[in-house]
Design an enzyme around this catalytic site. Structure first.
Site, PDB file in Angstrom:
ATOM      1  CG  HIS A 306     -11.377  13.284 -39.209  1.00  0.00           C
ATOM      2  ND1 HIS A 306     -12.265  14.059 -38.508  1.00  0.00           N
ATOM      3  CD2 HIS A 306     -11.777  13.310 -40.498  1.00  0.00           C
ATOM      4  CE1 HIS A 306     -13.171  14.519 -39.343  1.00  0.00           C
ATOM      5  NE2 HIS A 306     -12.908  14.089 -40.547  1.00  0.00           N
ATOM      6  CG  ASP A 363     -10.213  11.578 -48.221  1.00  0.00           C
ATOM      7  OD1 ASP A 363     -11.197  11.366 -48.939  1.00  0.00           O
ATOM      8  OD2 ASP A 363     -10.001  12.661 -47.652  1.00  0.00           O
TER       9      ASP A 363
HETATM   10  N1  CMC Z   1       0.590  11.957 -40.421  1.00  0.00           N
HETATM   11  C1  CMC Z   1       1.500  12.238 -39.435  1.00  0.00           C
HETATM   12  N2  CMC Z   1       1.219  12.966 -38.321  1.00  0.00           N
HETATM   13  C2  CMC Z   1      -0.018  13.448 -38.214  1.00  0.00           C
HETATM   14  C3  CMC Z   1      -1.018  13.204 -39.191  1.00  0.00           C
HETATM   15  C4  CMC Z   1      -0.669  12.430 -40.322  1.00  0.00           C
HETATM   16  N3  CMC Z   1      -1.575  12.173 -41.275  1.00  0.00           N
HETATM   17  N4  CMC Z   1      -2.171  13.821 -38.814  1.00  0.00           N
HETATM   18  C5  CMC Z   1      -1.903  14.435 -37.650  1.00  0.00           C
HETATM   19  N5  CMC Z   1      -0.620  14.199 -37.270  1.00  0.00           N
HETATM   20  C6  CMC Z   1       0.035  14.634 -36.030  1.00  0.00           C
HETATM   21  C7  CMC Z   1       0.419  16.104 -36.076  1.00  0.00           C
HETATM   22  O1  CMC Z   1       1.726  16.279 -36.585  1.00  0.00           O
HETATM   23  C8  CMC Z   1       0.300  16.491 -34.628  1.00  0.00           C
HETATM   24  O2  CMC Z   1       1.437  15.994 -33.957  1.00  0.00           O
HETATM   25  P1  CMC Z   1       2.032  16.790 -32.676  1.00  0.00           P
HETATM   26  O3  CMC Z   1       0.949  16.771 -31.640  1.00  0.00           O
HETATM   27  O4  CMC Z   1       3.241  16.016 -32.292  1.00  0.00           O
HETATM   28  O5  CMC Z   1       2.357  18.169 -33.177  1.00  0.00           O
HETATM   29  C9  CMC Z   1      -0.899  15.661 -34.131  1.00  0.00           C
HETATM   30  O6  CMC Z   1      -0.931  14.508 -34.981  1.00  0.00           O
HETATM   31  C10 CMC Z   1      -2.244  16.383 -34.219  1.00  0.00           C
HETATM   32  O7  CMC Z   1      -2.421  16.827 -35.575  1.00  0.00           O
HETATM   33  P2  CMC Z   1      -3.079  18.205 -35.992  1.00  0.00           P
HETATM   34  O8  CMC Z   1      -2.547  18.619 -37.310  1.00  0.00           O
HETATM   35  O9  CMC Z   1      -2.991  19.178 -34.859  1.00  0.00           O
HETATM   36  O10 CMC Z   1      -4.588  17.779 -36.108  1.00  0.00           O
HETATM   37  P3  CMC Z   1      -5.699  18.544 -36.922  1.00  0.00           P
HETATM   38  O11 CMC Z   1      -6.983  18.202 -36.295  1.00  0.00           O
HETATM   39  O12 CMC Z   1      -5.359  19.997 -37.029  1.00  0.00           O
HETATM   40  O13 CMC Z   1      -5.586  17.928 -38.400  1.00  0.00           O
HETATM   41  C11 CMC Z   1      -5.924  16.591 -40.330  1.00  0.00           C
HETATM   42  C12 CMC Z   1      -6.443  16.965 -38.916  1.00  0.00           C
HETATM   43  C13 CMC Z   1      -6.966  15.712 -41.005  1.00  0.00           C
HETATM   44  C14 CMC Z   1      -5.766  17.873 -41.162  1.00  0.00           C
HETATM   45  C15 CMC Z   1      -4.564  15.858 -40.171  1.00  0.00           C
HETATM   46  O14 CMC Z   1      -4.747  14.666 -39.432  1.00  0.00           O
HETATM   47  C16 CMC Z   1      -3.931  15.550 -41.540  1.00  0.00           C
HETATM   48  O15 CMC Z   1      -3.228  16.390 -42.095  1.00  0.00           O
HETATM   49  N6  CMC Z   1      -4.171  14.308 -42.104  1.00  0.00           N
HETATM   50  C17 CMC Z   1      -3.657  13.995 -43.421  1.00  0.00           C
HETATM   51  C18 CMC Z   1      -4.566  14.579 -44.497  1.00  0.00           C
HETATM   52  C19 CMC Z   1      -5.877  13.838 -44.622  1.00  0.00           C
HETATM   53  O16 CMC Z   1      -5.923  12.611 -44.672  1.00  0.00           O
HETATM   54  N7  CMC Z   1      -6.975  14.602 -44.712  1.00  0.00           N
HETATM   55  C20 CMC Z   1      -8.314  14.060 -44.914  1.00  0.00           C
HETATM   56  C21 CMC Z   1      -9.213  14.310 -43.741  1.00  0.00           C
HETATM   57  S1  CMC Z   1     -10.709  13.288 -43.812  1.00  0.00           S
HETATM   58  C22 CMC Z   1     -11.571  13.894 -45.174  1.00  0.00           C
HETATM   59  C23 CMC Z   1     -12.190  15.205 -44.929  1.00  0.00           C
HETATM   60  O17 CMC Z   1     -13.206  15.280 -44.236  1.00  0.00           O
HETATM   61  O18 CMC Z   1     -11.657  16.187 -45.457  1.00  0.00           O
END
Ligand code: CMC
Length: 427
Positions: A306, A363
């Site tokens: 998140h 989710d």
């Molecule tokens: N699986 C594997 N790796 C992950 C995941 C995941 N679900 N989420 C983040 N990471 C890794 C990412 O690859 C990165 O690694 P590194 O530092 O080595 O490059 C690190 O963790 C930080 O991730 P980020 O993408 O920079 O973080 P963000 O804040 O931009 O993204 C997120 C947040 C929710 C988009 C992401 O965690 C994600 O894609 N999760 C899966 C989709 C999901 O479950 N979304 C629902 C969110 S909750 C409901 C809502 O409010 O929408």
């Protein structure tokens, strides 16, 4: 002396005031940055950027705290119902009995949707994704409710809010009924808001509708848990579209499109599809964990991670327990729940997930409950939208009442410098 932040750049110093919120969050107010220095800030994804001051929802991602208007989500999920929460989020205080009664009566009075809307919904093929249909129908409502909202009038504002709170459940239900080939029907004003939504979704033409308390309570709780989450992607979209003074329905329609994406609300559908795939693959969680950690693989563990929570999402905690209770009460044994629990166990101990503070989010467990309630997978994100409606409205109202300026970020241009046009013959 009050705090200030000082920026030193190429021999010049610039001072900025500091703003502090009621929960002691501190921000640097850079309103004068560009005017004074010619500089802008660059923050892709707005990871460090506050877009507004807001009094609606507080969340502390480190501690796993979520509060609507100061009330803890755990307490609200247990003691309040969705309509009370909607009133609280939108108008700022829990309603008195009279206020709640009036709000509900006003909603019932507006709960019809123009019959012509059926022509629009019938124009969609059955294969259309429900989120696309819902976004289009919300936008189409504008044609049947043409008055733009005079935000200077409390009455006009209230009427617009009541109108969309009343019609949106009908659109949600019709979106599902269209998908299932069921006749598009209206609700029953004798029922509560959530009961009525459920009846509109599930009533069969040749069968008497049976109300199930466990189902309604579970649905009510899911809607409450999704009702607001401060400046997430869809809410920021609603605010930014509304900031151009586009109307409420148009702003909401844009918010629905933003919610659709699998990194946001669309994750609930993606989680269930992922859990089904793992179950069909002999429950091989290790394989999917390896894929999620592989930087050359686009796969992510859906329902994990998140932007704000770097601790357990409190909504996921509530839903994990609720999933057990609802499935138990309904006498459903779903192997997907075991896959989810297994995956969670492995992920929480895995160094990759520990290092990045990736915990289950809202989710991760919601889809299991939706499935137990008989809601088709493609409707999961629509249910999220139904829950998020009051949050979007609250933010739109707050933004308009605070007379915020139009949202218009800057950029750092990295394209070509000025060059001369070449005619077709010269290229
Ligand atoms: N699986 C594997 N790796 C992950 C995941 C995941 N679900 N989420 C983040 N990471 C890794 C990412 O690859 C990165 O690694 P590194 O530092 O080595 O490059 C690190 O963790 C930080 O991730 P980020 O993408 O920079 O973080 P963000 O804040 O931009 O993204 C997120 C947040 C929710 C988009 C992401 O965690 C994600 O894609 N999760 C899966 C989709 C999901 O479950 N979304 C629902 C969110 S909750 C409901 C809502 O409010 O929408």
């Amino acid at each position: 002396m009050s705090d200030k932040a000082i920026l030193e750049f190429r021999g010049s110093k610039y001072e900025f005031p500091v703003v502090e919120g009621t929960e002691n969050e501190v921000g640097i107010n850079i309103k004068t940055l560009r005017g004074g220095s010619g500089l802008i800030t660059l923050d892709p994804g707005y990871k460090n950027t506050g877009s507004c001051e807001s009094g609606i929802t507080f969340l502390d991602g480190e501690k796993g705290i979520l509060r609507y208007r100061g009330y803890a989500i755990e307490e609200l999920a247990e003691k309040a119902d969705f309509l009370e929460i909607a009133f609280l989020l939108i108008f700022g205080e829990l309603p008195s009995r009279e206020e709640l009664h009036k709000f509900h009566e006003d909603i019932k009075h507006e709960s019809h949707v123009d019959e012509e809307m059926k022509k629009i919904i019938n124009g969609f093929p059955k294969s259309a994704h429900p989120m696309g249909v819902l976004s289009s129908l919300t936008s189409a409502l504008i044609a049947f409710n043409p008055t733009s909202v005079n935000v200077a009038s409390d009455e006009a504002m209230y009427n617009a809010i009541v109108r969309i709170m009343a019609k949106f459940p009908v659109l949600v239900a019709w979106t599902m009924r269209k998908k299932m080939g069921l006749p598009l029907e209206y609700g029953d004003d004798n029922l509560g808001y959530v009961e009525n939504l459920h009846k509109m979704m599930f009533k069969r033409p040749n069968k008497e509708y049976q109300l199930n308390k466990v189902v309604i309570e579970a649905l009510d709780q899911l809607l409450i848990l999704h009702a607001d989450h401060e400046q997430n992607c869809s809410t920021s979209t609603v605010r930014i579209v509304g900031s151009s003074h586009a109307g409420l329905f148009a702003s909401l329609s844009a918010g629905i499109s933003a919610l659709w994406g699998p990194l946001h609300g669309g994750a609930n559908q993606a989680v269930l599809e992922m859990l089904e795939a793992i179950a069909a693959d002999d429950g091989d969680t290790e394989k999917y964990m390896a894929k999620a950690k592989d930087k050359n693989d686009a796969f992510r563990l859906m329902g994990f991670g998140h932007r704000v929570y770097k601790n357990f999402d409190p909504r996921a905690r509530i839903l994990k327990q609720a999933a057990d209770e609802v499935l138990g009460d309904l006498g459903i044994e779903d192997p997907i729940l075991d896959v989810a629990k297994g995956l969670e166990r492995v992920a929480l101990e895995d160094q990759y997930f520990v290092d990045r503070k990736l915990y289950p989010n809202v989710d991760f467990y919601s889809g299991i409950i939706y499935r137990a309630l008989g809601i088709p997978v493609e409707m999961f994100t629509v249910m999220f939208a139904m829950g998020r409606l009051p949050g979007w409205i609250a933010h739109w109202r707050e933004m308009r009442l605070r007379m915020e300026p139009i949202g218009r970020p800057r950029q750092i241009y990295i394209g070509e410098n000025s060059r001369s046009f070449k005619t077709l013959d010269q290229r």
